[in-house]
Design a protein around this motif. Structure first.
Motif, PDB file in Angstrom:
ATOM      1  N   UNK A   2       0.853  -1.114  -0.115  1.00 18.43           N
ATOM      2  CA  UNK A   2       0.091  -0.045   0.024  1.00 18.43           C
ATOM      3  C   UNK A   2       0.940   1.163   0.054  1.00 18.43           C
ATOM      4  N   UNK A   3       1.021   1.809  -1.267  1.00 20.43           N
ATOM      5  CA  UNK A   3       1.605   3.079  -1.176  1.00 20.43           C
ATOM      6  C   UNK A   3       0.716   4.265  -0.683  1.00 20.43           C
ATOM      7  N   UNK A   4       1.320   5.379  -0.089  1.00 15.89           N
ATOM      8  CA  UNK A   4       0.631   6.386   0.383  1.00 15.89           C
ATOM      9  C   UNK A   4       1.503   7.752  -0.113  1.00 15.89           C
ATOM     10  N   UNK A   5       1.029   8.309  -0.892  1.00 16.71           N
ATOM     11  CA  UNK A   5       1.692   9.617  -1.273  1.00 16.71           C
ATOM     12  C   UNK A   5       0.711  10.840  -1.492  1.00 16.71           C
ATOM     13  N   UNK A   6       1.246  12.072  -1.471  1.00 16.31           N
ATOM     14  CA  UNK A   6       0.349  13.159  -1.778  1.00 16.31           C
ATOM     15  C   UNK A   6       0.767  14.136  -3.012  1.00 16.31           C
ATOM     16  N   UNK A   7       1.844  13.267  -3.710  1.00 21.57           N
ATOM     17  CA  UNK A   7       2.148  14.391  -4.608  1.00 21.57           C
ATOM     18  C   UNK A   7       1.133  14.501  -5.661  1.00 21.57           C
ATOM     19  N   UNK A   8       1.059  15.779  -6.316  1.00 25.63           N
ATOM     20  CA  UNK A   8      -0.117  16.167  -7.156  1.00 25.63           C
ATOM     21  C   UNK A   8       0.198  17.569  -7.799  1.00 25.63           C
ATOM     22  N   UNK A   9      -0.602  17.932  -8.614  1.00 21.19           N
ATOM     23  CA  UNK A   9      -0.434  19.283  -9.389  1.00 21.19           C
ATOM     24  C   UNK A   9      -0.687  20.518  -8.525  1.00 21.19           C
ATOM     25  N   UNK A  10       0.088  20.928  -7.480  1.00 14.20           N
ATOM     26  CA  UNK A  10      -0.273  21.904  -6.606  1.00 14.20           C
ATOM     27  C   UNK A  10       0.906  22.793  -6.864  1.00 14.20           C
ATOM     28  N   UNK A  11       0.817  23.932  -5.835  1.00 13.70           N
ATOM     29  CA  UNK A  11       1.860  24.702  -5.670  1.00 13.70           C
ATOM     30  C   UNK A  11       3.241  23.892  -5.252  1.00 13.70           C
ATOM     31  N   UNK A  12       3.203  22.918  -4.707  1.00 12.27           N
ATOM     32  CA  UNK A  12       4.542  22.166  -4.420  1.00 12.27           C
ATOM     33  C   UNK A  12       4.872  21.362  -5.612  1.00 12.27           C
ATOM     34  N   UNK A  13       3.981  20.665  -6.340  1.00 10.15           N
ATOM     35  CA  UNK A  13       4.166  20.013  -7.495  1.00 10.15           C
ATOM     36  C   UNK A  13       5.338  18.782  -6.842  1.00 10.15           C
ATOM     37  N   UNK A  14       6.250  18.436  -7.599  1.00 10.70           N
ATOM     38  CA  UNK A  14       7.082  17.352  -7.108  1.00 10.70           C
ATOM     39  C   UNK A  14       8.473  17.741  -7.018  1.00 10.70           C
ATOM     40  N   UNK A  15       8.385  19.139  -6.618  1.00 12.12           N
ATOM     41  CA  UNK A  15       9.686  20.013  -6.563  1.00 12.12           C
ATOM     42  C   UNK A  15      10.299  19.603  -4.735  1.00 12.12           C
ATOM     43  N   UNK A  16      11.717  19.527  -4.821  1.00 11.91           N
ATOM     44  CA  UNK A  16      12.294  19.750  -3.617  1.00 11.91           C
ATOM     45  C   UNK A  16      12.299  21.015  -2.800  1.00 11.91           C
ATOM     46  N   UNK A  17      12.854  21.321  -1.610  1.00 13.91           N
ATOM     47  CA  UNK A  17      12.676  22.378  -1.158  1.00 13.91           C
ATOM     48  C   UNK A  17      13.384  23.602  -1.790  1.00 13.91           C
ATOM     49  N   UNK A 462      17.615   8.804  -7.780  1.00 13.97           N
ATOM     50  CA  UNK A 462      16.753   8.386  -6.684  1.00 13.97           C
ATOM     51  C   UNK A 462      15.327   7.849  -7.189  1.00 13.97           C
ATOM     52  N   UNK A 463      14.986   6.904  -6.854  1.00 11.06           N
ATOM     53  CA  UNK A 463      13.651   6.356  -7.097  1.00 11.06           C
ATOM     54  C   UNK A 463      12.578   7.229  -6.321  1.00 11.06           C
ATOM     55  N   UNK A 464      11.540   7.636  -6.971  1.00 11.92           N
ATOM     56  CA  UNK A 464      10.457   8.347  -6.522  1.00 11.92           C
ATOM     57  C   UNK A 464       9.356   7.491  -6.205  1.00 11.92           C
ATOM     58  N   UNK A 465       8.551   7.806  -5.069  1.00 10.30           N
ATOM     59  CA  UNK A 465       7.527   7.042  -4.570  1.00 10.30           C
ATOM     60  C   UNK A 465       6.295   7.222  -5.769  1.00 10.30           C
ATOM     61  N   UNK A 466       6.093   8.295  -6.196  1.00 12.42           N
ATOM     62  CA  UNK A 466       5.147   8.710  -7.115  1.00 12.42           C
ATOM     63  C   UNK A 466       5.321   7.992  -8.510  1.00 12.42           C
ATOM     64  N   UNK A 467       6.282   7.435  -8.827  1.00 12.65           N
ATOM     65  CA  UNK A 467       6.505   6.653 -10.000  1.00 12.65           C
ATOM     66  C   UNK A 467       6.520   5.213  -9.670  1.00 12.65           C
ATOM     67  N   UNK A 468       6.513   4.704  -8.335  1.00  8.92           N
ATOM     68  CA  UNK A 468       6.607   3.436  -8.184  1.00  8.92           C
ATOM     69  C   UNK A 468       5.135   2.589  -8.484  1.00  8.92           C
TER      70      UNK A 468
END
Length: 468
Positions: A2-17, A462-468
């Protein structure tokens, strides 16, 4: 799984800090939008992950009126709940601690928020950071977003879970035996433990005969950790350590790498861990670095010495918590693991001077490797991430303790010696869980670790959870 992530097309996107800070600085998004996106993401994943000890969103919103300054100006983040942050109770993951809010910040908080980060809450940690999984005797565990049946590591498990799930771009962690690197390994993140003295000491660590604890951050990219350390150094200086400066990419120098491939316990590595280590060696050699297998620089007595010293910390909490933790400490509400570790100290207290002497000797042996090598490579952990319950704090103390020693074989030497070390997400198990490798260097040599990390991140993204 069960993957749980919140990546989406919002202000944060998939960006780092760094990416989020750049969008805020350019005006593409506002700090308000960044904060509200982070809060919405936390609300999405928190019911599954339980990574937030305290929600402080109202004060985070209030700070928006005053603006932010620094390399991460306006980027939402969180502080680990074993560090005093004025206005929030420092519960240390334990019902035994007082619920009164802290009245002042620890020294490190100034360095952390001085980068411009907006703290929206405090992240979970197991009781007093004494174990390597963020599980509790009296509440739900913090779960791994790659698979919620598994541990998020510890003791910075809440920070790691929320960063890995995309709820936060960056978060505070501290490391007294692997507590940045272990959850980074479990959750597929980048976790660098700075040299002793590189960042402000923790309140607990500053009073110890050997300060094991280093403050830092847990990130999804090398550059976030590099920029964080450079910014702290620009404001606080480097003290007696060699300066790091701004590290923006790989170094040109080819390194001499010592490979330590056997746990100090004498157990064999499991298959995925051994495969990841072999693959790291092959990549390093293909990039022109030289790798030589070396024996462990310390012997089996290191385990007993570190364990006795570690038990001394639990005993100090158990018997003197009113002074060391604070007024209102309730010893009767300590969890079974802390009590068991304290009892271990009572059975072996006479060894304390010998343990400290042994750890001092081990430091010299470990740092002696740096006379011949630039970095030391090992696995981060002796086996892959365990399921929730494997390191349960409510089961038999002796069983939990033995399992913990088997799991955490490689990280504590850097806490004793004060040397910097980093866990890099490297590969995944057949079931898709992250597997990490670990590099360490001599005192003050974070620049070497960051340059090597940049090179390896480019060669093996690095592997990304949103791509797994």
């Amino acid at each position: 799984m069960k993957h749980v992530h919140a990546f989406c097309d919002d202000a944060l996107g998939d960006l780092d800090a760094t990416g989020v800070a750049g969008r805020i600085a350019s005006g593409e998004i506002s700090a308000t939008e960044a904060l509200e996106s982070a809060l919405a993401r936390i609300d999405r994943v928190e019911p599954e992950l339980s990574g937030l000890a305290f929600d402080d969103r109202d004060r985070a919103r209030a700070r928006l009126d005053h603006g932010f300054h620094g390399v991460f100006a306006g980027v939402p983040s969180a502080i680990k709940n074993n560090t005093d942050f004025a206005g929030l109770p420092t519960r240390n993951g334990s019902a035994a601690t007082p619920a009164a809010p802290a009245t002042s910040d620890e020294a490190y908080v100034g360095q952390f928020v001085g980068t411009g980060l907006n703290v929206l809450g405090a992240t979970t940690t197991p009781a007093f950071g004494l174990t390597a999984t963020t599980e509790f005797a009296d509440r739900a565990p913090t779960r791994n977003p790659w698979d919620t049946d598994y541990s998020s590591g510890g003791s910075s498990g809440g920070s790691a879970a929320l960063v890995a799930a995309g709820a936060l771009p960056i978060a505070h962690g501290n490391d007294g035996g692997g507590s940045i690197r272990i959850p980074a390994a479990a959750c597929g993140l980048y976790g660098l433990k700075p040299s002793r003295g590189r960042t402000a000491p923790s309140k607990m660590g500053a009073s110890l005969p050997i300060d094991l604890i280093s403050n830092g951050v847990i990130t999804r990219s090398v550059r976030d950790s590099a920029i964080f350390l450079a910014d702290v150094e620009s404001r606080s200086g480097s003290g007696d350590l060699p300066p790091i400066g701004r590290v923006d990419g790989p170094g040109a120098r080819r390194l001499r790498v010592a490979l330590v491939n056997a746990p100090i316990t004498g157990r064999l590595l499991d298959g995925p861990t051994q495969t990841a280590l072999d693959d790291a060696v092959a990549l390093l050699e293909s990039l022109g670095h030289s790798v030589e297998t070396v024996p462990l620089p310390v012997d089996r007595s290191f385990v007993d010495d570190f364990s006795d010293y570690w038990a001394m910390l639990a005993f100090g909490i158990d018997r003197f918590g009113g002074r060391t933790v604070g007024k209102g400490f309730d010893r009767s509400r300590l969890d079974p693991f802390t009590r068991g570790l304290s009892s271990r100290f009572l059975r072996r207290f006479y060894r304390t001077p010998f343990a400290i002497r042994g750890l001092t000797k081990a430091t010299a042996s470990f740092r002696g490797l740096c006379d011949r090598f630039d970095v030391v490579l090992s696995p981060t952990l002796a086996h892959t991430t365990p399921k929730i319950g494997h390191l349960s704090v409510t089961e038999s103390f002796e069983d939990a303790f033995d399992k913990l020693i088997d799991y955490v074989s490689f990280t504590p030497a850097n806490n004793v010696s004060g040397t910097p070390a980093v866990s890099l997400p490297w590969s995944r198990t057949p079931d898709g869980l992250p597997v990490a490798v670990h590099f360490s260097a001599d005192l003050g040599m974070e620049r070497t670790l960051l340059e090597l990390s940049y090179e390896l991140e480019a060669a093996r993204p690095f592997a990304r959870i949103q791509d797994a």
